[in-house]
Design an enzyme around this catalytic site. Structure first.
Site, PDB file in Angstrom:
ATOM      1  CD  GLU A  87      -7.460   3.425   4.786  1.00  0.00           C
ATOM      2  OE1 GLU A  87      -8.398   3.324   4.321  1.00  0.00           O
ATOM      3  OE2 GLU A  87      -6.419   3.508   4.738  1.00  0.00           O
ATOM      4  CD  GLU A 140      -4.145   0.042   4.954  1.00  0.00           C
ATOM      5  OE1 GLU A 140      -4.170   0.863   3.808  1.00  0.00           O
ATOM      6  OE2 GLU A 140      -4.855  -0.489   4.976  1.00  0.00           O
TER       7      GLU A 140
END
Length: 471
Positions: free
Chosen positions: A165, A371
Site C-alpha cells: 500500500e 487483502e
C-alpha cells in the site's frame, strides 16, 4: 454486457490469506529486533501495544498447521525490516534470519507457497529519525534489505511483494502511523519526494529480483479502490478521473510502464510538488517490471466535482469516512447505494469486479488479491465457537465477483483475504477481528492466546477444497 454464468477458477489458483509482521508477530523488541516506526508511534486511544499481538512468533507452527488444515495454497506474510536489520542498515540479526527461514520451511512442509511482502508499514525507526524515505539514500537502503532477503530465502520463495500500500503511505501516512509532517512547509512536496524514492527502490528491487532469482516472480501491492463519479454530471466524471489517477493509477502506471501519470503530474505542478528527479531516474523506473499485480481491496469511493472550496469548507462538506477530499480537484461523498460495515466501511462486491476489469484493461498482467475482508467484534461462545456468518456472506459475495471477472477474461492467480488469523488492527486494536482463526485475548487481558476455528474457517476450507465451486 450481462454475465449470468461464471467460469471455473484456474486449477492452480492460489487460495490463502494474509498477515503483516508488526500486527501479528509480537516479540516486537526481542530476539535482536530493533524498533520500527510502528513501535515508536503514539498508539490509538484504548489500544494495546505490539509486544504480543497474536504471538505468531511463538505460535507460527500451530498457526501454519491450521492454515494447512484449511487447505491454503499460499500464505502472504511480511518480513519485519528491523528483525533482519535492527538499525535498517549495517549488522544483520541472525535470529531474525532464522525466524523467517523457519516460517518459510514450515509453510513448505505443509505444501503452502510463501508469498513474502518485503515492507508493510514498518520503516526502521533509526532510518526514520534520519529522514526516512525523504533521503536519496533510502533507495539503496531498501535495495540492500531486499538483497539480503533474496540471498537468504530466494532458494525457497517464488513470489515476492515489494511495498504494501505505497499509495496509502503517501495519501494517509499519518493515519497509519508512518507520517509526521509537523513543520513541513509544503506537505505535498515531501510526500511525493518520498513517493519518488519508494518508486525508485521498487523498480531497482524488481530488477534485482529478476537478476538474482530468474525463476521468481515479483510485483507491487497497492490498495486499489475504484472511484465512482457521484452523478452523471460531466464535472463529477472529471473528478472521479482525477482521484483515480491520484489514488490508483500513479502507482501502477509507474510500476508497469515506468512513467508518471499525466493527471497526477498536472496535480503536482499545481501544488508546487514536482519531486526532484535526477538523471537516470526514469531509466531506472523503466528497468524494473512486475510479473503480476497484487492489490488490496476493501471498498470503492465516490467523489463529486469541487470548484475550489477552502480546505476548511471541504473538510466540513466531506463525510470523513467517505475518504480523502482535495479542494479544487475532487470532493469525497457517501455512496447511498451501498451498505456499510459496523465500522462505517462501504461494502461493494460489484466494485471489486469493476476493479479487476479496470486493472486488467490497463495493464494486462495476472492479478492476485492480497487483502480483502470484514472487520468485526467477533465473540467467542462458552463452547469455543465463533459464529461469523457476516464474514462468510461478505467473502462469498466477493469471491462470486472474482469468478465473474475471470469469466470476462481477467487473469486472476489467487485470493488472500485479510486476515489468516486475528491480529492487531491499525486503528482499533485486537478487538476488531478479521481472521478465520480466533485468538483468545482481549485488548489488555492476554488470557491464554488459544486458537479457535471460526465458522468461516470451515466455510473457507470447503471453498478451497472445491476451488471456489461451493460458496
Amino acid at each position: 454486457m450481462i454475465i449470468t454464468k461464471t467460469h471455473k477458477l484456474p486449477e492452480n489458483f492460489l487460495w490463502g490469506a494474509s498477515t503483516s509482521a508488526y500486527q501479528v508477530e509480537g516479540e516486537n523488541l526481542t530476539h535482536g529486533k530493533g524498533p520500527s516506526v510502528q513501535d515508536t508511534k503514539e498508539l490509538p486511544p484504548g489500544t494495546s501495544g505490539l509486544d504480543v499481538c497474536a504471538d505468531f512468533y511463538n505460535h507460527y507452527k500451530e498457526d501454519i498447521a491450521l492454515m494447512a488444515e484449511m487447505g491454503f495454497k499460499t500464505f502472504r506474510f511480511s518480513v519485519a525490516w528491523t528483525r533482519i536489520l535492527p538499525q535498517g542498515t549495517g549488522e544483520v540479526n541472525p535470529e531474525g534470519i532464522k525466524f523467517y527461514s523457519d516460517v518459510i520451511d514450515e509453510c513448505i512442509r505443509h505444501n503452502i507457497e510463501p508469498l513474502v511482502t518485503m515492507f508493510h508499514f514498518d520503516l526502521p525507526d533509526a532510518l526514520d529519525k534520519k529522514g526516512g524515505w525523504s533521503r536519496r539514500e533510502s533507495v539503496d537502503e531498501f535495495v540492500n534489505f531486499a538483497r539480503i532477503l533474496f540471498e537468504n530465502y530466494g532458494d525457497r520463495v517464488k513470489y515476492w511483494l515489494t511495498i504494501n500500500e505505497q499509495n496509502m503511505l503517501t495519501l494517509v501516512g499519518e493515519a497509519i502511523g508512518t507520517g509526521n509532517y509537523a513543520g513541513v512547509e509544503n506537505k505535498y512536496k515531501k510526500l511525493y519526494q518520498d513517493n519518488h524514492h519508494m518508486l525508485l527502490a521498487q523498480a531497482k528491487t524488481m530488477k534485482l529480483c529478476h537478476e538474482m532469482l530468474p525463476n521468481a516472480k515479483i510485483g507491487p501491492a497497492p490498495n486499489i479502490s475504484l472511484i465512482y463519479p457521484a452523478s452523471c454530471k460531466p464535472k463529477d466524471v472529471l473528478a472521479a478521473q482525477n482521484f483515480n489517477a491520484i489514488r490508483n493509477w500513479l502507482y501502477l502506471d509507474m510500476a508497469v510502464f515506468g512513467r508518471y501519470n499525466n493527471l497526477v503530474w498536472k496535480f503536482l505542478e499545481e501544488q508546487d510538488a514536482i519531486p526532484e528527479i535526477l538523471p537516470g531516474d526514469m531509466e531506472i523506473m523503466a528497468s524494473g517490471h512486475p510479473d503480476f499485480i497484487a492489490f488490496n481491496y476493501y471498498n470503492t469511493s465516490t467523489v463529486a466535482w469541487d470548484d475550489g472550496l477552502s480546505p476548511e469548507e471541504t473538510a466540513r462538506k466531506a463525510d470523513q469516512q467517505a475518504g480523502q477530499s482535495e479542494p479544487g480537484v475532487f470532493l469525497s461523498v457517501r455512496n447511498e447505494n451501498l451498505t456499510t460495515t459496523e465500522f462505517g466501511w462501504e461494502i461493494d462486491p460489484e466494485g471489486f469486479r469493476a476493479t479487476f476489469r479496470e486493472i486488467y484493461s490497463r495493464y494486462h498482467l495476472p492479478m492476485i488479491v492480497t487483502e480483502n475482508g470484514l472487520g468485526a467484534y467477533d465473540k467467542l461462545t462458552e463452547d469455543g465457537k465463533v459464529h461469523d456468518q457476516y464474514r462468510i456472506e461478505y467473502l462469498r459475495k466477493h469471491i462470486e465477483q472474482i469468478k465473474l471477472a475471470v469469466s470476462e477474461g481477467c487473469e486472476v492467480m489467487g485470493y488472500c483475504p485479510w486476515s489468516a488469523i486475528d491480529l492487531v488492527s491499525t486503528h482499533e486494536g485486537i478487538v476488531k477481528r478479521y481472521g478465520f482463526i480466533y485468538v483468545n485475548r482481549d485488548e489488555f487481558d492476554l488470557k491464554d492466546l488459544a486458537r479457535y476455528r471460526k465458522d468461516s474457517f470451515y466455510w473457507y476450507q470447503k471453498v478451497i477444497e472445491t476451488n471456489g465451486e461451493e460458496l
